[in-house]
Each structure stands twice: as C-alpha cells, then as structure tokens.
Design an enzyme around this catalytic site. Sequence first.
Site, PDB file in Angstrom:
ATOM      1  N   HIS A 265       0.835  -1.206   0.000  1.00 50.87           N
ATOM      2  CA  HIS A 265       0.000   0.000   0.000  1.00 50.87           C
ATOM      3  C   HIS A 265       0.875   1.264   0.000  1.00 50.87           C
ATOM      4  O   HIS A 265       0.732   2.131  -0.859  1.00 50.87           O
ATOM      5  CB  HIS A 265      -0.918  -0.021   1.230  1.00 50.87           C
ATOM      6  CG  HIS A 265      -1.826   1.170   1.346  1.00 50.87           C
ATOM      7  ND1 HIS A 265      -3.126   1.150   0.897  1.00 50.87           N
ATOM      8  CD2 HIS A 265      -1.628   2.423   1.845  1.00 50.87           C
ATOM      9  CE1 HIS A 265      -3.690   2.332   1.122  1.00 50.87           C
ATOM     10  NE2 HIS A 265      -2.797   3.121   1.698  1.00 50.87           N
ATOM     11  N   GLU A 266       1.788   1.335   0.953  1.00 47.92           N
ATOM     12  CA  GLU A 266       2.614   2.544   1.065  1.00 47.92           C
ATOM     13  C   GLU A 266       3.546   2.687  -0.145  1.00 47.92           C
ATOM     14  O   GLU A 266       3.887   3.800  -0.540  1.00 47.92           O
ATOM     15  CB  GLU A 266       3.409   2.549   2.380  1.00 47.92           C
ATOM     16  CG  GLU A 266       2.552   2.500   3.656  1.00 47.92           C
ATOM     17  CD  GLU A 266       1.457   3.565   3.735  1.00 47.92           C
ATOM     18  OE1 GLU A 266       1.624   4.645   3.127  1.00 47.92           O
ATOM     19  OE2 GLU A 266       0.421   3.308   4.387  1.00 47.92           O
ATOM     20  N   HIS A 269       1.773   4.660  -2.708  1.00 49.31           N
ATOM     21  CA  HIS A 269       1.882   6.094  -2.411  1.00 49.31           C
ATOM     22  C   HIS A 269       3.271   6.599  -2.812  1.00 49.31           C
ATOM     23  O   HIS A 269       3.425   7.672  -3.402  1.00 49.31           O
ATOM     24  CB  HIS A 269       1.693   6.350  -0.905  1.00 49.31           C
ATOM     25  CG  HIS A 269       0.269   6.283  -0.434  1.00 49.31           C
ATOM     26  ND1 HIS A 269      -0.739   7.039  -0.981  1.00 49.31           N
ATOM     27  CD2 HIS A 269      -0.315   5.561   0.564  1.00 49.31           C
ATOM     28  CE1 HIS A 269      -1.888   6.792  -0.342  1.00 49.31           C
ATOM     29  NE2 HIS A 269      -1.651   5.898   0.593  1.00 49.31           N
ATOM     30  N   GLU A 295      -4.671   8.017  -2.823  1.00 49.97           N
ATOM     31  CA  GLU A 295      -5.169   6.718  -2.370  1.00 49.97           C
ATOM     32  C   GLU A 295      -5.437   5.784  -3.553  1.00 49.97           C
ATOM     33  O   GLU A 295      -5.338   4.562  -3.428  1.00 49.97           O
ATOM     34  CB  GLU A 295      -6.435   6.935  -1.528  1.00 49.97           C
ATOM     35  CG  GLU A 295      -6.837   5.775  -0.643  1.00 49.97           C
ATOM     36  CD  GLU A 295      -5.834   5.447   0.474  1.00 49.97           C
ATOM     37  OE1 GLU A 295      -4.856   6.190   0.696  1.00 49.97           O
ATOM     38  OE2 GLU A 295      -6.036   4.403   1.124  1.00 49.97           O
TER      39      GLU A 295
HETATM   40 ZN    ZN Z   1      -3.138   5.234   1.923  1.00 50.42          ZN
END
Ligand code: ZN
Length: 501
Positions: A265-266, A269, A295
Amino acid sequence: MPENLVRLKERLARLKRLSEVSELLGWDQQTYMPEGAAASRGEQSAVLSQLIHDTFVSSETADVLGAAEQEIAGADPDSDDVRMLAVVRRDFDRETRVPSDLVAELSRHQAVAHSIWVRARKENDFASFAPALEKMLDLTRRRAEALGYTEHIYDALLEGYEPSLKRSEVAAMFAGIKPALVEMTRAIGASARPVDASLLHRSYPTEVQKSLTLKLAEEFGFDLKRGRQDEAAHPFCSGFNRDDVRLTTRLDPNYLGQGLYATLHETGHGLYEQGFTVEYDPTPLGTAASLGVHESQSRLWENMVGRSRNYCVHLFPQLQAAFPGALGNETTESFYRAVNRVEPSLIRVEADEVTYNLHIMLRFELECELLTGELKVSDLPEAWNTRMQAYFGITPPTDSEGVLQDVHWSAGLIGYFPTYSLGNVMSGQLWHAVRRAHPDLEEQIRRGQFAQLLEWLRANVHRYGRKYSPATLIEKATGEPINSRYYLEYLTAKFSEIYGL
Ligand code: ZN
C-alpha cells in the site's frame, strides 16, 4: 521570464523547502525520535508551521501573486505557469478567508479534543467526548462558512482534501454502489465456500519480513536511491519531494498480512511521489493532485496488483522460501484466498475490499447530518449502531469499537473520509484503462514484471503532480469522467469467483 513570476517562484520554493523540513520532523517523530523529545518536537513543529503560514499569507505574497497573474494574463491556459498560479491562488484564498483567531481556536481545540477522545475511547465513554465533539462541529461550521460554498456546507470542507468535488457528487457515487456492496456482503456471509485465512496467522520472523517487503517495494519500481523504508506504529508514506520518499510499515511476528500489505500500500503512495515531473520541484505543482488520487495509487498496487491471483503466482514461491515453517505445506491458491477473505467487521482500518467502502459511507452520511444539525451529537452512537446493523448485519458491543474508533473527528478532519472511497473508485477506473492499453499486463504481473504498469501510471497520472484537478486528471488518463462502474465490476468479478456467488 516575467519578473514577478520569478519572484513568486523563488518565494514559493523557499516555502516548499520549509514545509519539507517540517514533514521531515514529523517523519522522525513517528519513527526514531526518543519519547522524551515529544515536547521540544511539538515546539519545533509549531514554530515552523507558524513561519510557513505567516510567510504564505503575507501582503508580500498577495502583491507578487497579483502582479504575476497580470503578467501571464492571456498565456496558454494549459501551461504549467498558468496552472500553477491557479493552484496558488486557490490555496492563498483558502488560507486567508478564515479569520486568524478562528484558526488559532481550532488548533487549540484540536489538541484538547484529541486527548479527550483518547481517554474516552480507552474508557468506552462517549458522553465524556460529546461536548468536545459539539464544540469541534461548531468551530468547523464557522470555518466552512468563512471558506464559503454554493451548494452545501460540506463542500467547503471537502474542497480542502479533494479540489472541486461536491458533496452531491459523492452522495450520487455512493448511492450507485451501496446497494450492490450491501448485497455482496450479505451473499458472502451466506456463501457455502467460506475462506480460511489462518495461514496468515503463524510465525513470521520480522527480520525476514523486513528484507522481503523491501525487496517487493523495489520490485514494483520504488527507487531506493530516492527513498527508504522504516517501521512505524501506524504505517504511512512521507514524500518530502520526488527525491526523498519515506515508506513505513508495521511488522507483526504472528500475522503476515499486516506488514506485507502495509508495504504494498505505502509503496503505491511512494511510487506516486517519486514520479512527479522533475521540473515541478520545488514548486506547488510537485505534490499530489488530491488525497483521493493519492489513495488510488496505493489501492491499485495493494489490491488490484497485490491481491490478484497473478501476483500471488509470482509472490507465493518467494514467501514459501522465506517462511518454510509457516507456508511449506500451503498452495498459491490457499494464499490467494486467504488474502482476499471478506468478513463484516467493526473496525474500518481492518476491513477488506468489499466492506471497506460501507465503513466510509456510514461516516460520510453521519458527518453530513451532524454538520447540518439534522443529527444531534447525543444521538450519534445510536445512529452509528443502527447503520452498522443495516449495512453489515452487526452491532458494536461498545462505542470504543463503534463511533469512537477513528481519530479523524477529534482532530477536526471532517470531510476527509470520502477520499478513501474515491481513491478506490479511481483505482478501479485506472486499472481498467491500463489493461485496455496493455492487454497482456496481468501476464506480465504473473512473471513479476511491473515496469509497463509503472510507466503507464507515470505518463498518465504521476508526472502531472498537482497540475490538474482530480476530475480532469482521471478523465485525461481514462477517457471518462470519474465513475464507479469499473470498480464495482472489478469487485463483483473477483469476489463472485472466490465465494462462488
Ligand atoms: Zn493510503
């Protein structure tokens, strides 16, 4: 180059560097700072924030901004300079519209409300938090009125996180997907093919997880010369600028799902932050278009890639080699099913792909009603529980596991929640567009090749930074206005297959 535009850019560059320093202090606070430094760090951050704010909203900025706007009047409306000035004008007006005594009162109340909330959650005592929430809503209403809006008071707040998005658009989007999600959740609960996720809850030494997750981030294309990964209690990504992006993850020795998917997830980003056009550094265009767009990048890499069967084919043998004790007798298929388990649960941050958005809709509906006064704070716990029952079929046994679970309202972050779901919706739309452009993309992922996916995202999303509004950016990238069709199709196809619906 026009002289005032040059002066403005120099001023903005200094401000950008100052805010990077401020973010670096924040990153350090959540990773390596000794506990005893909390008070002095708070003062350091406050001094910097004040300096940044005062410099930005000063009459010097107003003068040079106005003069620069005149200098470029008539220039190509799509040029970087014209777009940048529009972004700066919007920020400047937002920051100067709210009276400074209200800004100060809000920031004081945030600190107070936050500590009251921490105690209230710990002691399951909503009544003790209610007056602080009332006051927060009152101050927030005053702030929204000062910021101004045309349709709905909520719009003034949403604008701060998701430029030019309206409450009515969010409501329409949610109305379009809610019935299908509620029905899917119910059907999964009644499925005759339940998923067993126990294989994720075994012994996974954190040292091994640490090196493996870093390798996976690098494999996606995260540049370790311009970034790093550390550990933090609540995983996040700090991009000071495109050349210094810090990922964090949280490693649990008895649960693989936590660290693995926090990293994926990160990393999503982080890839976004590393992909801004080099010439945009250090200008206001060298940051994210919005929280929703940010996101969309994390969700795309975490879910569409990271929880896909094709990625599991690539990933699972590596996991098996790293954790032979835990996974030696498991299969790719059992792993794929485990990481896609759906279960209605009380806590938003632990929710799966299907139920996650229902948690967001519930919060969005309640905060709109609280703002307009339709819902009284004293009636909030009951309204929360009624909706939990309607959407998930469960009722929280305590307010700590219900209305008190999120930090946002105590921190004054009202209007923030929809950006999570918007990111999901955008990720589905981008995923559809990139596979249309590269029909063999999933085959590439199966072989552990991610370069073409990253290249497409760089060219269509990342490089633009904040040049375009989220709506324009997504429409340019996908050829369609933001819509939830592809996201819903993605969820339906994936989970119908897994659960035999
Ligand atoms: Zn996030």
